[in-house]
Design an enzyme around this catalytic site. Structure first.
Site, PDB file in Angstrom:
ATOM      1  N   SER B  22       0.826  -1.210   0.000  1.00  0.00           N
ATOM      2  CA  SER B  22       0.000   0.000   0.000  1.00  0.00           C
ATOM      3  C   SER B  22       0.863   1.263   0.000  1.00  0.00           C
ATOM      4  CB  SER B  22      -0.900  -0.003   1.231  1.00  0.00           C
ATOM      5  OG  SER B  22      -1.660   1.178   1.271  1.00  0.00           O
ATOM      6  N   LYS B  46      -3.491   2.649  -2.218  1.00  0.00           N
ATOM      7  CA  LYS B  46      -3.079   3.610  -1.199  1.00  0.00           C
ATOM      8  C   LYS B  46      -4.159   3.760  -0.130  1.00  0.00           C
ATOM      9  CE  LYS B  46      -1.156   8.218  -0.829  1.00  0.00           C
ATOM     10  NZ  LYS B  46      -0.309   7.701   0.261  1.00  0.00           N
ATOM     11  N   THR B  47      -3.727   3.944   1.100  1.00  0.00           N
ATOM     12  CA  THR B  47      -4.669   4.083   2.217  1.00  0.00           C
ATOM     13  C   THR B  47      -5.634   5.243   1.973  1.00  0.00           C
ATOM     14  OG1 THR B  47      -3.099   3.189   3.817  1.00  0.00           O
ATOM     15  CG2 THR B  47      -4.874   4.555   4.690  1.00  0.00           C
ATOM     16  N   ASN B  70       9.991   7.846   3.914  1.00  0.00           N
ATOM     17  CA  ASN B  70       8.926   8.697   3.383  1.00  0.00           C
ATOM     18  C   ASN B  70       8.035   9.197   4.498  1.00  0.00           C
ATOM     19  OD1 ASN B  70       5.897   7.694   3.217  1.00  0.00           O
ATOM     20  ND2 ASN B  70       7.215   5.887   3.214  1.00  0.00           N
ATOM     21  N   CYS B 131       0.577   3.351  10.322  1.00  0.00           N
ATOM     22  CA  CYS B 131       1.274   4.399   9.579  1.00  0.00           C
ATOM     23  C   CYS B 131       2.018   5.297  10.558  1.00  0.00           C
ATOM     24  CB  CYS B 131       0.302   5.237   8.750  1.00  0.00           C
ATOM     25  SG  CYS B 131       1.153   6.589   7.899  1.00  0.00           S
ATOM     26  N   GLY B 244       8.684  -5.831   3.191  1.00  0.00           N
ATOM     27  CA  GLY B 244       9.772  -5.063   3.782  1.00  0.00           C
ATOM     28  C   GLY B 244      11.023  -5.260   2.940  1.00  0.00           C
TER      29      GLY B 244
END
Lengths: 341, 307
Positions: B22, B46-47, B70, B131, B244
C-alpha cells in the site's frame, strides 16, 4: 509516449561548475520529449523488468532470482532534458554531481548504458507553443519592437538545464508540430485550406509569420564559468547575463537584470527555472509587472510517475492551496499559482 | 509442468502470492503502462481515510543507506472519491483490489468499513493501524494490543469482506500485537509497515523531512521484517503477508520460507515500475528449477528445517 529503456551513452563530458552533459541514444524519448520535461534516471547501473515485452530474462533485470543494480542506492534521479535531437534520436541531460547518485552517473563512459524512464511531467507551455502559429515575434531590428510580442526565458544556476531546449525550439521558428492545423480557423484571418498546409509566404498560403519569435534569455550564475553550463550564445536569441560576483555580465541577481531590462524592452511571457530564492523573487517581480509566466519546480522525488505523491508543492493562492505532484502535475506550473513557504 | 502459484488468503483466491504494498503504486493506474496489473496476486491501493487528506509538508522522501524514508502523511482523496471515481476505473485491470483504510479514531475505522461494505470491486480490506506518519491515530492503534483488537473487531463487525490487519514493527513484541489482531478476528496479517525513522540535514542543521519523522523502507529493513514474519508465524494461525524491502524473487522467498503465504513489493516499485512482475516471474522460475509443484509447500518451510 513515455518509455523505460536502457539508453546507450553517446557522449558524456564535463561542462562547468561540477556539471556534466550526458548524451543518450533514446529515439522514442527524443521524438516525444518537450522542453521542461525530465527523465527519471537510474544511476546505479541497474535496469528494469521490461514490461510489456514479457517476463524478465537472465542477465537483464533478474539474474537468477536477484536484483540487478545496487541494493543500496535506490531511487531514480529526476534530471532535466537539456536538449533533444529528433533526427539523430538523442537526448542530452545536464546535471550537477551533488551526491552518491550523480557521482555514480558521472562514471558512465561512452558506449555504456543508462536506464531512463521518460519523458515525464508537463513541460513549458508558452502561449501558442507547441501548436499553432506563433503569436509573438515581430522583432524589427534597429527600430524597436513591434507589438511587443516577446518571450523571456529566465534561468539561474543549473536552472538553465531545461531552458536551453525551450530557447532553441522557440527561436528555431515554426517547428513541424507548430504548422497551422488546416482544420482550424487561421488566427490571422486567412481562410483555411482544407487538407493542405502550404508554405509560409507561398502563393495561396497563409501570410508569412515571423520566422522566429523574439526570445530574450536572462541567465544568472554565481560566477562566470557557471554561465558556460548552457550554450545560449549559439542561438538566435537576445542573451543577457548576470553573475553574483560580477565576473561577467551584470553584477547582481538575474531577477534585477530582468527587471532593469524589461522596463525598456517589454516582454509578454516569462518561462523560468532556478533556485527557489530566485523564483520567489521573480514571482514578486512578475506580480508587480502584471506579467504571466511559468516556473519549473524541483522537489525530492519518488516514483516520478505520479503515484507515490512524495514530490509535493503548494499550488493555488496563499489562502487556498493544495499539494500537487511536481512529477505529474508539473514540474512546470503557472507562476502566479505557486505558493511559496 | 508449471508449478502452482495460487494462494488462498482469508478465503481470497490469488493467482500468485505477489502483491503491491500500500502507498507505493498509488491506486495502480499510473503503473499500468509499466506493470501488467492483471499479473499480480492483488493490487493493494493507497490508504484512504473518511475525508480527503492533504498530507505532510515537503520534503516527503529521502534516500538512506539501502533504504528510503517517506513521510507522505496519508495524502488521499477520501473514501467517497475512491468509491465514485477510482474503483470503477480499476475494474478494467482484472486484478483483485485490496483497499487500505485508516482512521483517526476507532469509530472512523468502523465507518470506513461500513461505507465500503458491499461496494463492488473490493476483494478485501487492509486495516492500516501502523502508519508512522500521521500524528493522530495510525500508529497509536498498532502499538497497543487492546486498541489493535478494538479496531479490528469494529472493522470486522462492519464488513463482510476479508480483513487484513497491517502491523507496525515499532513495538516491543510483535507477537503480542499479532495475537491481539488475530484474536479480534483478523483474517490475515500484513507485516511489516515502515520503521519510524528520521534524517538530519547537516548543512541546514534541521530535520530533513517536513514531518520530522518518516517511515523507513527498502532493503535496509528486510531482515527486521523477515524476523517479524518468522515470529508471527509461530504465534498465530492466520495467513501472513510479508513485506519489507523485497526487491527480487530471492527476497520474496525469504519471507515465504519464514511463514508468509503472500508477499508485497513496495519500495522496489519506485525504482523499477516493473519490479512486482519480475518478482512473480522469478518465483515461478525458482519453483520450476527446484522442481517444486506448489508454492504453498514453501510457506514456513524454514521453521521445519531449522530454528
Amino acid at each position: 509516449m513515455t518509455c523505460i529503456t536502457d539508453a546507450k551513452v553517446i557522449s558524456h563530458r564535463r561542462v562547468a561548475a561540477g556539471c556534466r552533459r550526458l548524451v543518450l541514444a533514446a529515439p522514442d524519448i527524443a521524438r516525444a520529449v518537450k522542453p521542461g520535461q525530465f527523465l527519471h534516471v537510474r544511476c546505479d547501473g541497474g535496469t528494469h523488468a521490461g514490461y510489456p515485452r514479457g517476463a524478465p530474462t537472465r542477465g537483464t533485470h533478474v539474474s537468477g532470482l536477484g536484483w540487478v543494480g545496487s541494493a543500496d542506492l535506490l531511487l531514480r534521479r529526476p534530471l532535466s532534458v537539456y536538449d533533444a535531437d529528433r533526427e539523430r534520436g538523442t537526448v542530452t541531460i545536464l546535471y550537477r554531481v551533488v551526491g552518491r547518485g550523480t557521482a555514480l552517473l558521472a562514471e558512465k563512459r561512452t558506449g555504456g548504458r543508462v536506464n531512463v524512464l521518460g519523458p515525464l511531467g508537463r513541460g513549458f507551455e508558452p502561449p501558442g507553443y507547441p501548436r499553432g502559429v506563433p503569436t509573438w515575434g515581430t522583432h524589427v531590428s534597429g527600430s524597436g519592437w513591434v507589438g511587443h510580442r516577446r518571450v523571456a526565458i529566465v534561468g539561474g544556476g543549473l536552472g538553465v538545464a531545461p531552458l536551453f531546449f525551450l530557447a532553441r525550439e522557440l527561436s528555431a521558428g515554426v517547428s513541424e508540430d507548430a504548422r497551422p492545423d488546416p482544420t482550424r480557423p487561421d488566427p490571422l484571418g486567412v481562410p483555411a485550406l482544407a487538407g493542405r498546409v502550404p508554405r509560409a509566404g507561398a502563393p495561396g498560403g497563409y501570410p508569412r509569420v515571423p520566422a522566429r519569435p523574439a526570445v530574450a534569455v536572462f541567465q544568472g550564475a554565481r560566477t562566470a564559468p557557471e554561465l558556460d553550463l548552457a550554450d545560449f550564445s549559439v542561438l538566435p536569441v537576445d542573451l543577457f547575463t548576470a553573475t553574483d560576483d560580477g565576473s561577467r555580465g551584470y553584477a547582481g541577481s538575474v531577477v534585477e537584470l530582468f527587471l532593469d531590462t524589461v522596463c525598456h524592452e517589454p516582454v509578454d511571457w516569462v518561462s523560468a527555472a532556478g533556485p527557489p530564492g530566485m523564483l520567489r523573487a521573480l514571482a514578486g517581480a512578475l506580480q508587480t509587472l502584471g506579467l504571466p509566466g511559468e516556473f519549473s519546480l524541483e522537489e525530492r522525488m519518488g516514483c516520478g510517475i505520479g503515484a507515490c505523491v512524495c514530490c509535493s508543492c503548494r499550488i493555488g493562492t496563499p489562502e487556498r492551496w493544495e499539494y500537487r505532484r511536481v512529477c505529474a502535475d508539473g514540474p512546470v506550473f503557472p507562476a502566479r499559482e505557486v505558493v511559496w513557504e | 509442468m508449471k508449478a502452482k502459484t495460487a494462494v488462498d488468503i482469508a478465503g481470497l483466491k490469488l493467482k500468485n502470492p505477489v502483491l503491491t504494498a500500500s502507498g507505493t503504486v498509488g491506486f495502480g493506474e499510473e503503473y499500468a503502462p509499466y506493470l501488467d496489473l492483471s499479473g499480480l496476486g492483488a493490487l493493494v491501493v493507497k490508504t484512504v481515510t473518511l475525508k480527503p487528506r492533504a498530507g505532510n509538508p515537503p520534503p516527503r522522501i529521502t534516500e538512506t543507506p539501502a533504504g528510503v524514508i517517506n513521510a507522505v502523511g496519508l495524502q488521499n482523496p477520501g473514501v467517497e472519491a475512491l468509491v465514485a471515481d477510482i474503483l470503477p476505473r480499476l475494474a478494467r485491470f482484472d486484478v483483485p483490489v485490496i483497499v487500505s483504510i485508516a482512521g483517526e479514531t476507532a469509530g472512523e475505522y468502523a465507518r470506513l468499513a461500513g461505507r465500503l461494505d458491499g461496494v463492488p470491486g473490493i476483494a478485501a480490506l487492509e486495516v492500516n493501524i501502523s502508519c508512522p506518519n500521521v500524528k493522530a491515530g495510525g500508529i497509536a492503534f498498532g502499538t497497543e494490543p487492546a486498541m489493535t483488537a478494538e479496531v479490528v473487531r469494529l472493522v470486522k463487525e462492519n464488513t463482510a469482506l476479508p480483513v487484513i490487519a497491517k502491523l507496525s514493527p515499532n513495538v516491543t513484541d510483535i507477537r503480542i500485537i499479532a495475537l491481539a489482531a488475530a484474536g479480534a478476528g483478523a483474517d490475515a496479517l500484513s507485516l511489516i509497515n515502515t520503521l519510524s525513522a528520521m534524517v538530519i540535514d547537516v548543512e541546514r542543521r534541521r530535520p530533513l523531512l517536513g514531518n520530522v519523522f518518516g517511515g523507513l523502507s527498502g532493503p535496509a529493513v528486510r531482515p527486521v521484517a523477515v524476523r517479524a514474519v518468522w515470529q508471527a508465524y509461530r504465534a498465530v494461525e492466520v495467513p501472513l503477508i510479508g513485506m519489507g524491502g523485497i526487491m527480487a524473487a530471492r527476497d520474496a522467498l525469504e519471507f515465504i520460507l519464514a511463514g508468509a503465504r503472500a508477499v508485497a513489493v513496495g519500495t522496489a516499485n519506485l525504482v523499477d515500475p516493473g519490479a512486482a512482475a519480475a518478482v512473480a516471474a522469478g518465483l515461478e522460475q525458482y519453483l520450476a528449477e527446484q522442481g517444486i509443484g506448489d508454492v504453498n509447500e514453501l510457506v514456513g518451510a524454514a521453521h521445519r528445517t531449522g530454528g
